[in-house]
Design an enzyme around this catalytic site. Sequence first.
Site, PDB file in Angstrom:
ATOM      1  N   ASP A  73     -66.699  72.835 -54.483  1.00  0.00           N
ATOM      2  CA  ASP A  73     -66.555  73.644 -55.695  1.00  0.00           C
ATOM      3  C   ASP A  73     -67.013  75.098 -55.576  1.00  0.00           C
ATOM      4  O   ASP A  73     -66.888  75.859 -56.537  1.00  0.00           O
ATOM      5  CB  ASP A  73     -67.292  72.976 -56.864  1.00  0.00           C
ATOM      6  N   ASP A 121     -57.689  69.354 -57.155  1.00  0.00           N
ATOM      7  CA  ASP A 121     -58.457  70.498 -57.650  1.00  0.00           C
ATOM      8  C   ASP A 121     -58.851  71.465 -56.513  1.00  0.00           C
ATOM      9  O   ASP A 121     -59.016  72.661 -56.712  1.00  0.00           O
ATOM     10  CB  ASP A 121     -59.758  70.042 -58.331  1.00  0.00           C
TER      11      ASP A 121
HETATM   12  N1  GLY Z   1     -62.630  69.941 -60.840  1.00  0.00           N
HETATM   13  C1  GLY Z   1     -63.024  69.063 -61.854  1.00  0.00           C
HETATM   14  C2  GLY Z   1     -62.115  68.978 -63.023  1.00  0.00           C
HETATM   15  O1  GLY Z   1     -61.061  69.547 -63.086  1.00  0.00           O
HETATM   16  O2  GLY Z   1     -62.491  68.274 -63.922  1.00  0.00           O
END
Ligand code: GLY
Length: 387
Positions: free
Chosen positions: A110, A170
Site C-alpha cells: 500500500d 488494487d
Molecule cells: N485497497 C483496499 C480497498 O480497496 O478496500
Amino acid sequence: MRMLLLIIFMAVLWSNCSSENKTIPIDSVMKIAQQQYNALLVEIDGKKLLPRTIEKGELKLVEPEDWTSGFFPGALWYLYQYSGDEKWKAAAEKYSSLLEDIQYFTGNHDIGFMMYCSYGNGYRITKNKQYRELLIQSAKSLCTRYNPKVGCIRSWDWNQKKWQYPVIIDNMMNLELLLWAFHETGDSSFFKIAVAHADNTMKNHFREDFSTYHVVDYDPKTGQPRIKQTWQGLSDSSAWARGQAWGLYGFTMMYRETGNLKYLKLAEKIAEFILKHIPHDMVPYWDFDVDSDSEPRDASAAAIMASAFFDLSKYGSESSGKYLNAAIKILQSLSSEKYLAKPGENNHFILMHSVGSKPGQSEIDVPLNYADYYYMEALLKASRRMQ
Ligand code: GLY
C-alpha cells in the site's frame, strides 16, 4: 490530413460535451469540500492522526501506517490546487509530514497509495526536493516486495495458511509510484517491475467478460496462479465494484505512462464491463453481482471510475465521447443530494454511502477518505476540461 481529422474530431467531441460538462456544480461542491475539511482540521488538530471514516457514529482516525493514510493529505493538496489558498498548502504539508517514515514501509503493497497520493501530489504541485527523495525511497521500498519468479509485487503477508503469494487488483494503483520514479530517475528497474506486474495481472486477473478477480494467489516456486478468489466482494466469481474501479484506473494509468496500446485496449474492455452493468444513477452497488436497492452503493468505486473515465476519454478512441459522458454522469450523480453531504453533516466528510468491506462487516454505507479524494481528483479533471 489524419492530424486535421483528429483535431476536427476532438473539437466536435468537446463541443458536444461542454454543455453537459457545465452542469457539474464544481464550484459549489468545492465550496462544500472546503467547509467540511476546515471543520475536520479543527476536529483533529494536535492529534497526529488522519481521518478515515465514521465508526459507530464517531470520526475514526488512523495512524500513518494505515493503508488510507495518504488520502487526507492528498485531498488537502487538491484543495490547495483548486483554491490557491496558502492555508490548504500549510495543512497539506503538515499532514503529509506525518507520513515521512512511511518511505521505509515494506509491510504490504500500500505504500503507493500512502505516499503517491500525499507526497506525490505535494511534489507535483511544489517541486519540493525533499518530497522527491521521499518518493524515490518509497518506490525502492515497494520494489522489495517484487519476486521475479512470480513477476508481481506481493500485496499482503497475512492469511498465510491459505495464501502463498497473494496479489490483489488494487495493487495496480501502486505502480504509478514506480513509473513516476522511473521517469524521474531514469532507473529502468522501476519500469521493468511495474510492467511485469501489470502484464501478469492482465494475464491472470481477468475473466472472459473482462471483470476482475479480487485476489490471485501465486505459487512462488513455480510462479503460477493457484487460487483466484475474493476478499471484499460477494463471491469468488463476482465483480467487486471497487476492484473493477482499481482495474480501470490502473490500466488507464499504465497506458498513459507507457504508451503501450495493450493497456489501453484492456482499460476499454474493463470500461465496457462497467458501463454494461452499472446502475442507472452511475453509482455501483458494492458488488456488480448484486442489484437490489436493499444493498449499499459504493460511492468510492464511482469516484475512482469517474477519475479514470476522464483520462480514458482523452485517448482519441471511438468511445472517447462515451467515456467522457460516463465521467460527467458519475460526477453529476455524486454531486446530488443522494451522495453529497450537507455542510456540517457526515462527520465533515464530503461524500456519503461508500463500502469498505461488506463480507468483513466493516465500513458499510459510510463516508471514506478515498471516496472524497478521488471525487476531488475527478472534479479537478472536470474543471480543467472546462477551462
Ligand atoms: N485497497 C483496499 C480497498 O480497496 O478496500
